[in-house]
Enzyme design. Sequence first.
Site, PDB file in Angstrom:
ATOM      1  N   TYR A 208     -12.223   2.880  -7.751  1.00  0.00           N
ATOM      2  CA  TYR A 208     -11.773   2.918  -6.351  1.00  0.00           C
ATOM      3  C   TYR A 208     -11.179   1.586  -5.918  1.00  0.00           C
ATOM      4  CZ  TYR A 208     -16.085   0.432  -5.135  1.00  0.00           C
ATOM      5  OH  TYR A 208     -17.084  -0.505  -5.050  1.00  0.00           O
TER       6      TYR A 208
ATOM      7  N   TRP B 157      -9.458   8.033  -3.831  1.00  0.00           N
ATOM      8  CA  TRP B 157      -8.779   7.432  -2.678  1.00  0.00           C
ATOM      9  C   TRP B 157      -9.191   8.197  -1.430  1.00  0.00           C
ATOM     10  CZ3 TRP B 157      -2.883   7.848  -1.324  1.00  0.00           C
ATOM     11  CH2 TRP B 157      -2.558   6.867  -0.375  1.00  0.00           C
TER      12      TRP B 157
ATOM     13  N   ALA C 262     -18.331  -3.658  -0.031  1.00  0.00           N
ATOM     14  CA  ALA C 262     -18.791  -2.834   1.093  1.00  0.00           C
ATOM     15  C   ALA C 262     -19.117  -1.418   0.616  1.00  0.00           C
ATOM     16  CB  ALA C 262     -17.726  -2.807   2.185  1.00  0.00           C
ATOM     17  N   VAL C 263     -18.280  -0.870  -0.278  1.00  0.00           N
ATOM     18  CA  VAL C 263     -18.585   0.453  -0.834  1.00  0.00           C
ATOM     19  C   VAL C 263     -19.857   0.372  -1.671  1.00  0.00           C
ATOM     20  CG1 VAL C 263     -17.811   2.224  -2.466  1.00  0.00           C
ATOM     21  CG2 VAL C 263     -16.204   1.291  -0.795  1.00  0.00           C
TER      22      VAL C 263
ATOM     23  N   TYR D 143       0.852  -1.188   0.000  1.00  0.00           N
ATOM     24  CA  TYR D 143       0.000   0.000   0.000  1.00  0.00           C
ATOM     25  C   TYR D 143       0.891   1.241   0.000  1.00  0.00           C
ATOM     26  CZ  TYR D 143      -4.607   2.074   0.857  1.00  0.00           C
ATOM     27  OH  TYR D 143      -5.798   2.747   0.739  1.00  0.00           O
TER      28      TYR D 143
END
Lengths: 357, 357
Positions: free
Chosen positions: B264, B290, B175-176, B74
């Site tokens: 995303y 982001w 989830a988004v 990340y």
Amino acid sequence: MLRRGFLSRINAAQWSRQMSVVAKSLKYTQHGEPQEVLQLVEDKLPDPKDNQVLVKILAAPINPADINTIQGKYPVKPKFPAVGGNECVAEVICVGDKVKGFEAGQHVIPLASGLGTWTTHAVYKEDQLLIVSKKVGLAEAATSTVNPTTAYRMLKDFVQLCPGDTVIQNGANSAVGQAVHQLCRAWGINSVGIVRDRPEIAELKQMLQCLGATEVLTEAEIRTSDIFKSGKLKKPRLAFNCVGGKSATEVSRHLDNGGVLVTYGGMSREPVTVATGPLIFKDIAFRGFWMTRWSKENYSSPERSKMFKEIFELMEQGKFVAPNHEMVPLAKFKDAAAAALSFKGFTGKKYILDMSI
Amino acid sequence: MLRRGFLSRINAAQWSRQMSVVAKSLKYTQHGEPQEVLQLVEDKLPDPKDNQVLVKILAAPINPADINTIQGKYPVKPKFPAVGGNECVAEVICVGDKVKGFEAGQHVIPLASGLGTWTTHAVYKEDQLLIVSKKVGLAEAATSTVNPTTAYRMLKDFVQLCPGDTVIQNGANSAVGQAVHQLCRAWGINSVGIVRDRPEIAELKQMLQCLGATEVLTEAEIRTSDIFKSGKLKKPRLAFNCVGGKSATEVSRHLDNGGVLVTYGGMSREPVTVATGPLIFKDIAFRGFWMTRWSKENYSSPERSKMFKEIFELMEQGKFVAPNHEMVPLAKFKDAAAAALSFKGFTGKKYILDMSI
């Protein structure tokens, strides 16, 4: 009623008897390859009425989009029979009696697209034309409404640039690419051009640097270049793409956080490939630009007048020249049309129909 | 000096003698697979000083980005030793003597990322926390700062939507994705969700429709659907992509002129492929989002307060629920961490560490 300008008023009947105009036009009645469907046709033109303006075309370029339109591959579909071409510079011959802003002898360019400019003479409406100073060269005026304006808008409308900022582009020797270099030079912006390698690469680099390119690199050279890492140039926040495929990916790789890649062409016929990481973590945006839409949406806008004023001032001052081009007589349109759509035609040379020869 | 809220003030010396706190934390000292590098470590916590707040973590989810951070994949790199996790809901135990806005017993969520939330107790700074009403469920509060806010910002910041407009998204069961459906329902926007086909597709469609999805279609169904052509729904001007590859291309194909595809996530690990035509002639834009960057750039902005207020109001009213989830005890973190990053984990179920069991 006609007006032939303030100095030489004659009435319509007199004038039409004296010099009835026959236009030679490149017309087509179906889509296909330009060499096959275009015909040189003679038509007697009606006298200009009301708000109409009769013009003699001086020069009209062959743009890739003109060819695509004839092929039926462009989103803009003409009504048949259609005259090819969208750009030109013309001289006003005489005007209808309601025309106020034009007079005989002035040079004009078309404000609208789809007017059909591959013709020796045409009757347009007053609000379809813009006067251009005779100090602007014929090649510059004839090619002013598509490529320089595309470069201008792409530099203005996506990222707020300041002097010292950097712009990067592939296909840097395209007609738009040449315009980008010249506008960047005028505005104090660094422009980095990427081109394909070729035998005459040294001459090409020199030519583009003469137009104002800060750096010209081949696709192999940019991959290993440290011009941005070394701090020699600021990382670009704006990139232009007319190639697609790997070339577009490579150009986008050099963008700073928040940068924008604007696509205005796809010479390689390969799509733009966008990795997820740069989209999300670097906030890189991938946009497109189409001058035809902008011009329609801003037909009479002050922003459009300002743009033409700036571009023509640079042309008058010799700070903005037409792209590499070759003037060809109307009779040789078939060869020119075939060459205009080739890769070489798109990046190498623009063919401009010269109606005086 | 410590304050234990207005009702139960005791001095720091008394309090620390009474209930010195030992935190059990999931820590790592090098990057690697979570199951291998995470260790459950006990540390005695110092008393909160000045602007510090001692909290007991109630619940903390395992997000894909948390796993990527531990793996070193990340863009955010922690300092070692690091505690895993970025989200939680916690209860205030006691506060330093300069803390004005918090008192013992309140529920709080982290405003900053990288605080390390996979722990039973922690000492944070006052300005890193936001009070959340106890009427908001623990699962909702614990998962409020990443997924619902991502959905909220993507719906607000790219295209100006009006009630009756349409949004389309792939990975619609992420989830988004679940958050997008619920916010669209609350705001009167049609949301079309695309999911991969699967044996239990009927149940999945029903679940997403319960959350507010207007239509849920498989990737095969959307290719032949006429919901936009028939005029049943307005063509979307906004699309969300967390898959990439062909799925992203398919979703972008349904966008109206001027539409935006916001990426995303990239579950398929394939890039987004962007044809030149839609970029230029349809003015489709490809952007990314982001949440971590937005939160940093808008740390104390009124827009951020407004967003949390709206989201928590919907949660209090039962109009916004946490994504499908499973509460797991801290001791079982290894299984949960391994599952959280799988395709199934990303789209199927969120694991939330429950510190009370």
